[in-house]
Design a protein around this motif. Structure first.
Motif, short mmCIF file in Angstrom:
data_model
loop_
_atom_site.label_atom_id
_atom_site.label_comp_id
_atom_site.label_asym_id
_atom_site.label_seq_id
_atom_site.Cartn_x
_atom_site.Cartn_y
_atom_site.Cartn_z
N VAL A 93 0.85 -1.20 0.00
CA VAL A 93 0.00 0.00 0.00
C VAL A 93 0.88 1.25 0.00
O VAL A 93 0.62 2.21 -0.73
N ASN A 94 1.95 1.25 0.79
CA ASN A 94 2.87 2.40 0.80
C ASN A 94 3.47 2.63 -0.58
O ASN A 94 3.57 3.77 -1.04
N ALA A 95 3.91 1.53 -1.22
CA ALA A 95 4.55 1.67 -2.53
C ALA A 95 3.61 2.37 -3.51
O ALA A 95 4.03 3.22 -4.31
N PHE A 118 4.34 6.88 14.30
CA PHE A 118 3.87 8.20 13.87
C PHE A 118 4.93 9.04 13.16
O PHE A 118 4.72 10.21 12.92
N PHE A 119 6.07 8.44 12.83
CA PHE A 119 7.06 9.22 12.08
C PHE A 119 6.66 9.29 10.61
O PHE A 119 6.35 8.28 9.99
N ARG A 120 6.62 10.51 10.09
CA ARG A 120 6.31 10.69 8.67
C ARG A 120 7.29 11.68 8.08
O ARG A 120 7.58 12.71 8.68
N GLY A 132 -3.76 9.50 3.55
CA GLY A 132 -4.65 8.78 4.47
C GLY A 132 -3.98 7.74 5.34
O GLY A 132 -4.65 6.89 5.90
N GLY A 133 -2.67 7.79 5.51
CA GLY A 133 -2.00 6.80 6.36
C GLY A 133 -2.15 7.12 7.83
O GLY A 133 -2.62 8.21 8.20
N THR A 134 -1.75 6.17 8.67
CA THR A 134 -1.85 6.39 10.12
C THR A 134 -0.49 6.70 10.73
O THR A 134 -0.40 7.08 11.89
N GLY A 169 2.23 2.21 9.98
CA GLY A 169 2.45 1.06 9.08
C GLY A 169 3.82 0.42 9.23
O GLY A 169 3.94 -0.78 9.43
N LEU A 170 4.87 1.23 9.16
CA LEU A 170 6.22 0.65 9.20
C LEU A 170 6.60 0.20 10.61
O LEU A 170 7.42 -0.71 10.77
N ALA A 171 5.98 0.81 11.65
CA ALA A 171 6.20 0.31 13.02
C ALA A 171 5.61 -1.10 13.12
O ALA A 171 6.22 -1.99 13.73
N GLY A 179 12.67 6.31 -6.34
CA GLY A 179 11.91 5.16 -5.86
C GLY A 179 12.55 4.49 -4.67
O GLY A 179 13.63 4.92 -4.20
N SER A 180 11.88 3.45 -4.16
CA SER A 180 12.36 2.78 -2.95
C SER A 180 12.18 1.27 -3.08
O SER A 180 11.36 0.79 -3.87
N ARG A 181 12.98 0.55 -2.27
CA ARG A 181 12.79 -0.90 -2.17
C ARG A 181 12.83 -1.26 -0.69
O ARG A 181 13.79 -0.95 0.02
P1 ADP Z 1 2.05 6.28 6.74
O1 ADP Z 1 0.75 5.86 7.29
O2 ADP Z 1 2.32 7.75 6.90
O3 ADP Z 1 2.26 5.79 5.35
P2 ADP Z 1 4.19 4.43 7.51
O4 ADP Z 1 4.69 4.06 8.85
O5 ADP Z 1 3.66 3.35 6.66
O6 ADP Z 1 3.12 5.59 7.73
O7 ADP Z 1 5.38 5.14 6.73
C1 ADP Z 1 6.12 6.17 7.40
C2 ADP Z 1 6.60 7.20 6.40
O8 ADP Z 1 7.60 6.62 5.55
C3 ADP Z 1 5.52 7.70 5.45
O9 ADP Z 1 4.78 8.76 6.02
C4 ADP Z 1 6.32 8.13 4.23
O10 ADP Z 1 6.80 9.44 4.43
C5 ADP Z 1 7.52 7.17 4.24
N1 ADP Z 1 7.33 6.05 3.28
C6 ADP Z 1 6.90 4.79 3.57
N2 ADP Z 1 6.90 4.02 2.46
C7 ADP Z 1 7.35 4.79 1.45
C8 ADP Z 1 7.59 4.56 0.04
N3 ADP Z 1 7.38 3.38 -0.54
N4 ADP Z 1 8.07 5.62 -0.68
C9 ADP Z 1 8.32 6.81 -0.09
N5 ADP Z 1 8.11 7.09 1.21
C10 ADP Z 1 7.64 6.09 1.98
#
Ligand code: ADP
Length: 270
Positions: free
Chosen positions: A159-161, A205-207, A217-219, A222-224, A246-248
């Motif tokens: 979903v993040n991608a 909550f780090f963004r 619309g993220g919370t 996700g990555l935590a 881009g990212s991997r």
């Molecule tokens: P969020 O709900 O904000 O997506 P996440 O914990 O999933 O929260 O991600 C934290 C932050 O990492 C995001 O707010 C975004 O800034 C960055 N991020 C995550 N995945 C990606 C991605 N694939 N490409 C770019 N930035 C990303």
């Protein structure tokens, strides 16, 4: 004494002597437990009032054609925000469950491809014509773990991608394994991340960019969640990214959790 937590650290003092530091971290431990309990209880308590609010909103939506335009807009806004709040509460509850080891789900062997269908389902409403989703998971690949926990981790990455590739591009979901490890990776051609923020991405909550993330619309959890799920599966998250390229995100699982052949996988891992 029972219930005392000590942190022990040793350092080489000179050739033959070691220094041992012993720190009483009982208070820190108790505070951390209180924080976890508070978050779990507060999230749980927020669920009931939100269900009531959502119920009334649904009733209002049924009659909205007879309401003035300004009220219709208000109802749409409230629905959107209550959806966001519901996702936030669900994510907080999931994180709380992951933090309390006694509420873990059972682990089993699963075909890695069994996550592919679920991922397609969650991704398809988010994809635009400018995106393409490529899933490359060999049929025989298997992974030992909790299906739902791993589903949460993998789907968050996918979903993040998509979310952070607003101009489209290819999203590649891949499973690769060798005798040492199995790697589930999600690559995108989206916004990328400034390297100085990468170490902080899995904090709650780090963004990177609050404005951009609120719109998507993220919370911020996700990555935590991904980090905690991987910790439970002895796995590591690797993040490679280049701004505007881009990212991997790669999840590296140890060899004892991975199978690529037809050998029966019962009983459990080695
Ligand atoms: P969020 O709900 O904000 O997506 P996440 O914990 O999933 O929260 O991600 C934290 C932050 O990492 C995001 O707010 C975004 O800034 C960055 N991020 C995550 N995945 C990606 C991605 N694939 N490409 C770019 N930035 C990303």
């Amino acid at each position: 004494k029972e219930g005392v937590y000590l942190e022990v650290q040793t350092t080489l003092y000179d050739k033959n002597d070691h220094l041992i530091f012993i720190r009483d971290v009982t208070r820190l431990h108790l505070l951390e437990e209180m924080r976890k309990d508070f978050v779990a209880n507060a999230s749980h308590e927020l669920k009931t009032p939100l269900t009531v609010i959502k119920g009334y909103l649904e009733t209002l939506e049924m009659f909205q054609d007879s309401l003035p335009a300004s009220m219709q807009k208000g109802i749409a806004n409230m629905s959107e925000q209550s959806e966001r709040m519901e996702h936030l509460i669900e994510d907080l509850l999931l994180l709380s469950r992951l933090e309390s080891n006694d509420k873990r789900e059972e682990e089993h062997w699963h075909e890695v491809s069994s996550w592919a269908e679920a991922i397609k389902k969650i991704a398809s409403p988010l994809l635009t014509d400018a995106h393409s989703l490529d899933i490359d998971i060999p049929e025989k690949a298997r992974l030992y773990g909790s299906y739902n926990e791993l589903y949460s981790a993998f789907s968050n990455l996918v979903v993040n991608a998509i979310k952070y590739s607003p101009d489209g591009g290819e999203i590649k979901v891949k499973w690769e394994s060798n005798e040492f490890s199995g790697v589930f990776s999600v690559a995108d051609q989206g916004l990328g991340i400034d390297p100085r923020y990468i170490p902080r991405l899995t904090e709650r909550f780090f963004r990177v960019d609050k404005g951009r993330s609120t719109k998507t619309g993220g919370t911020g959890l996700g990555l935590a969640i991904v980090k905690h799920v991987l910790m439970h599966h002895d796995a590591k998250l690797q993040i490679l990214s280049e701004l505007n390229r881009g990212s991997r995100f790669s999840c590296h699982f140890p060899a004892n959790r991975v199978r690529t052949d037809d050998i029966p996988t019962f009983p459990a891992i080695d």
